[in-house]
Design a protein around this motif. Structure first.
Motif, short mmCIF file in Angstrom:
data_model
loop_
_atom_site.label_atom_id
_atom_site.label_comp_id
_atom_site.label_asym_id
_atom_site.label_seq_id
_atom_site.Cartn_x
_atom_site.Cartn_y
_atom_site.Cartn_z
N GLY A 7 20.52 17.41 51.58
CA GLY A 7 21.00 18.67 52.14
C GLY A 7 22.21 19.09 51.32
N TYR A 8 22.03 20.18 50.53
CA TYR A 8 23.11 20.60 49.63
C TYR A 8 23.47 22.06 49.96
N GLY A 9 23.85 22.25 51.25
CA GLY A 9 24.29 23.57 51.70
C GLY A 9 25.80 23.59 51.80
N LYS A 10 26.32 24.25 52.82
CA LYS A 10 27.78 24.39 52.96
C LYS A 10 28.44 23.02 53.08
N MET A 11 27.89 22.18 53.96
CA MET A 11 28.48 20.84 54.14
C MET A 11 28.25 19.96 52.92
N GLY A 12 27.03 19.98 52.35
CA GLY A 12 26.72 19.16 51.18
C GLY A 12 27.72 19.42 50.05
N HIS A 13 28.01 20.69 49.79
CA HIS A 13 28.96 21.02 48.71
C HIS A 13 30.36 20.50 49.03
N ASP A 31 17.78 18.91 47.92
CA ASP A 31 17.66 20.05 48.84
C ASP A 31 16.28 20.65 48.66
N VAL A 32 15.88 21.50 49.61
CA VAL A 32 14.57 22.16 49.47
C VAL A 32 14.67 23.48 48.73
N MET A 33 15.88 24.04 48.63
CA MET A 33 15.97 25.33 47.94
C MET A 33 17.25 25.57 47.14
N ALA A 34 18.32 24.80 47.39
CA ALA A 34 19.60 25.07 46.70
C ALA A 34 19.40 24.97 45.19
N HIS A 66 19.01 20.04 58.12
CA HIS A 66 18.63 21.04 59.14
C HIS A 66 18.00 20.30 60.31
N PRO A 67 18.23 20.77 61.55
CA PRO A 67 17.64 20.08 62.71
C PRO A 67 16.12 19.88 62.60
N THR A 68 15.42 20.78 61.92
CA THR A 68 13.96 20.63 61.81
C THR A 68 13.57 19.64 60.71
N GLY A 72 12.23 13.85 59.71
CA GLY A 72 11.35 13.51 58.58
C GLY A 72 12.14 12.78 57.51
N ASN A 73 13.36 13.29 57.23
CA ASN A 73 14.20 12.65 56.21
C ASN A 73 14.58 11.22 56.63
N LEU A 74 15.00 11.05 57.89
CA LEU A 74 15.44 9.72 58.34
C LEU A 74 14.29 8.72 58.34
N THR A 88 23.64 15.85 60.42
CA THR A 88 22.80 16.92 60.98
C THR A 88 22.74 16.77 62.49
N THR A 89 22.84 17.90 63.18
CA THR A 89 22.84 17.87 64.66
C THR A 89 21.47 18.33 65.18
N GLY A 90 21.31 18.31 66.51
CA GLY A 90 20.10 18.86 67.12
C GLY A 90 18.95 17.88 67.26
N SER A 113 27.84 13.74 65.87
CA SER A 113 27.70 15.20 65.89
C SER A 113 28.99 15.85 65.40
N ASN A 114 30.03 15.06 65.22
CA ASN A 114 31.28 15.62 64.71
C ASN A 114 32.13 14.52 64.08
N PHE A 115 32.35 14.65 62.76
CA PHE A 115 33.07 13.61 62.03
C PHE A 115 34.58 13.85 61.99
N1 LIG Z 1 28.42 16.13 62.22
C1 LIG Z 1 29.34 17.02 61.80
O1 LIG Z 1 30.55 16.74 61.77
C2 LIG Z 1 28.86 18.37 61.33
C3 LIG Z 1 29.76 19.31 60.82
C4 LIG Z 1 29.26 20.52 60.33
C5 LIG Z 1 27.88 20.76 60.35
N2 LIG Z 1 27.04 19.82 60.87
C6 LIG Z 1 25.58 19.98 60.86
O2 LIG Z 1 25.10 19.70 59.56
C7 LIG Z 1 23.90 20.43 59.31
C8 LIG Z 1 24.05 21.21 58.00
O3 LIG Z 1 25.10 22.15 58.12
P1 LIG Z 1 25.46 23.17 56.92
O4 LIG Z 1 26.56 24.02 57.45
O5 LIG Z 1 25.65 22.45 55.64
O6 LIG Z 1 24.10 24.02 56.85
P2 LIG Z 1 23.53 24.83 55.60
O7 LIG Z 1 22.45 25.71 56.15
O8 LIG Z 1 24.62 25.45 54.82
O9 LIG Z 1 22.88 23.68 54.67
C9 LIG Z 1 21.75 22.94 55.02
C10 LIG Z 1 20.98 22.65 53.75
O10 LIG Z 1 19.91 21.75 54.05
C11 LIG Z 1 18.82 22.14 53.27
N3 LIG Z 1 17.58 21.58 53.80
C12 LIG Z 1 16.72 22.09 54.72
N4 LIG Z 1 15.69 21.26 54.89
C13 LIG Z 1 15.89 20.18 54.07
C14 LIG Z 1 15.17 18.98 53.80
N5 LIG Z 1 13.98 18.72 54.39
N6 LIG Z 1 15.68 18.10 52.92
C15 LIG Z 1 16.84 18.37 52.28
N7 LIG Z 1 17.57 19.49 52.50
C16 LIG Z 1 17.10 20.38 53.38
C17 LIG Z 1 18.87 23.68 53.27
O11 LIG Z 1 18.10 24.22 52.20
C18 LIG Z 1 20.37 23.91 53.13
O12 LIG Z 1 20.77 24.01 51.77
C19 LIG Z 1 23.68 21.28 60.57
O13 LIG Z 1 22.81 20.60 61.44
C20 LIG Z 1 25.07 21.37 61.19
O14 LIG Z 1 25.04 21.60 62.58
C21 LIG Z 1 27.51 18.64 61.35
#
Ligand SMILES: NC(=O)c1ccc[n+]([C@@H]2O[C@H](COP(=O)([O-])OP(=O)(O)OC[C@H]3O[C@@H](n4cnc5c(N)ncnc54)[C@H](O)[C@@H]3O)[C@@H](O)[C@H]2O)c1
Length: 259
Positions: A7-13, A31-34, A66-68, A72-74, A88-90, A113-115
């Motif tokens: 997962g290389y979205g907002k949190m991944g970066h 990631d699936v699209m980044a 992502h929650p969906t 599968g990843n785990l 990831t939450t949810g 759910s919160n680090f």
């Molecule tokens: N536990 C915590 O402290 C905490 C803090 C912030 C966010 N979160 C959770 O973390 C998750 C991600 O948050 P975010 O803000 O980075 O979201 P985001 O949408 O910015 O990034 C999620 C990334 O996951 C990718 N993704 C989707 N399906 C995937 C798959 N099968 N394999 C790999 N990558 C996949 C998406 O393409 C996207 O780039 C959310 O569930 C959010 O609620 C948890």
């Protein structure tokens, strides 16, 4: 430590930045699209995610997708035997199933759910406050949370944990109700409501409300950095405690096992 990020979205970066600042090497971003990820995998293909992690030579994994996608990843990552930190939450309802998978495959994972350290202290404060306020029947209690409009799950995993802590402190609340449930709440129901708006990184408020006054406890995250730093520290601690034998493999751990 060599770390793979799933997962290389907002949190991944943000986690990549914090991991590098702490002296770690990020050997794969999956990631699936980044477009800037090192590995783009088909959505729903956990095996492709696990193969990318294996080929990267990673010594640990941090999963924020992502929650969906998370289950599968785990299911594919845990059997690799590397320590896996899951943000990831949810997926709270599937925790038993993942704990069972850890046991069966001798894999090790840790989820929260919160680090953020502040939120984990907030949990303790809320539990204690709920206990104190439960002695005064004039005071009702409720939870409200707000997050940015890109968040996929609702209520937040953090709000669910806050509500769980309230119910530990106040035994008269035995059931959570969420958002618009179109009836008056019963005395045993704890209302947990959510707002999705703009760019809020995460706000959680507990209200204790009486005819005479109101007490509000709020935790407000200022940025995602606190979550990202906490996830990196969690992986460091999980790997170190497994290596030293303080924690055993084959378990799904939580924040209180590490901190
Ligand atoms: N536990 C915590 O402290 C905490 C803090 C912030 C966010 N979160 C959770 O973390 C998750 C991600 O948050 P975010 O803000 O980075 O979201 P985001 O949408 O910015 O990034 C999620 C990334 O996951 C990718 N993704 C989707 N399906 C995937 C798959 N099968 N394999 C790999 N990558 C996949 C998406 O393409 C996207 O780039 C959310 O569930 C959010 O609620 C948890």
């Amino acid at each position: 430590m060599k770390i793979a990020l799933v997962g290389y979205g907002k949190m991944g970066h943000m986690i990549e930045k914090c991991a590098k600042d702490a002296g770690h090497e990020v050997v794969a971003t999956i990631d699936v699209m980044a477009k800037d990820a090192t590995n783009i995998v088909p959505a729903g293909d956990g095996k492709a995610v696990a193969d990318a992690v294996k080929n990267s030579g990673a010594e640990g994994v941090i999963e924020f997708s992502h929650p969906t996608a998370v289950l599968g990843n785990l299911n594919a990552l845990i059997p690799l035997g590397l320590p896996v930190v899951v943000g990831t939450t949810g997926w709270a309802k599937s925790e038993d199933e993942i704990a069972e998978l850890c046991k069966k495959t001798c894999g090790t994972a840790m989820r929260s759910s919160n680090f953020s350290i502040g939120v984990n202290m907030f949990y303790k404060i809320v539990e204690e406050a709920a206990k104190i306020m439960a002695e005064y029947s004039d005071y009702d209690v409720a939870v409200w949370e707000a997050h940015h409009n890109q968040k996929a799950d609702s209520p937040s995993g953090t709000a669910l944990e806050v509500a769980r802590r309230i119910m530990l402190g106040n035994k008269s609340k035995t059931q959570m109700v969420f958002d618009a449930f179109h009836e008056k709440p019963k005395a045993n129901e704890l209302h947990v409501s959510s707002t999705r708006v703009g760019f809020v990184p995460g706000t959680h408020t507990v209200f204790f409300d009486s005819p005479a006054d109101e007490i509000e406890l709020t935790h407000r995250a200022r940025s995602r950095e606190g979550f990202a730093k906490g996830a990196v520290v969690a992986l460091e601690k999980l790997a170190a405690k497994i290596a030293s034998g303080e924690l055993e493999k084959g378990r799904l751990y939580g924040m209180s096992d590490l901190f």
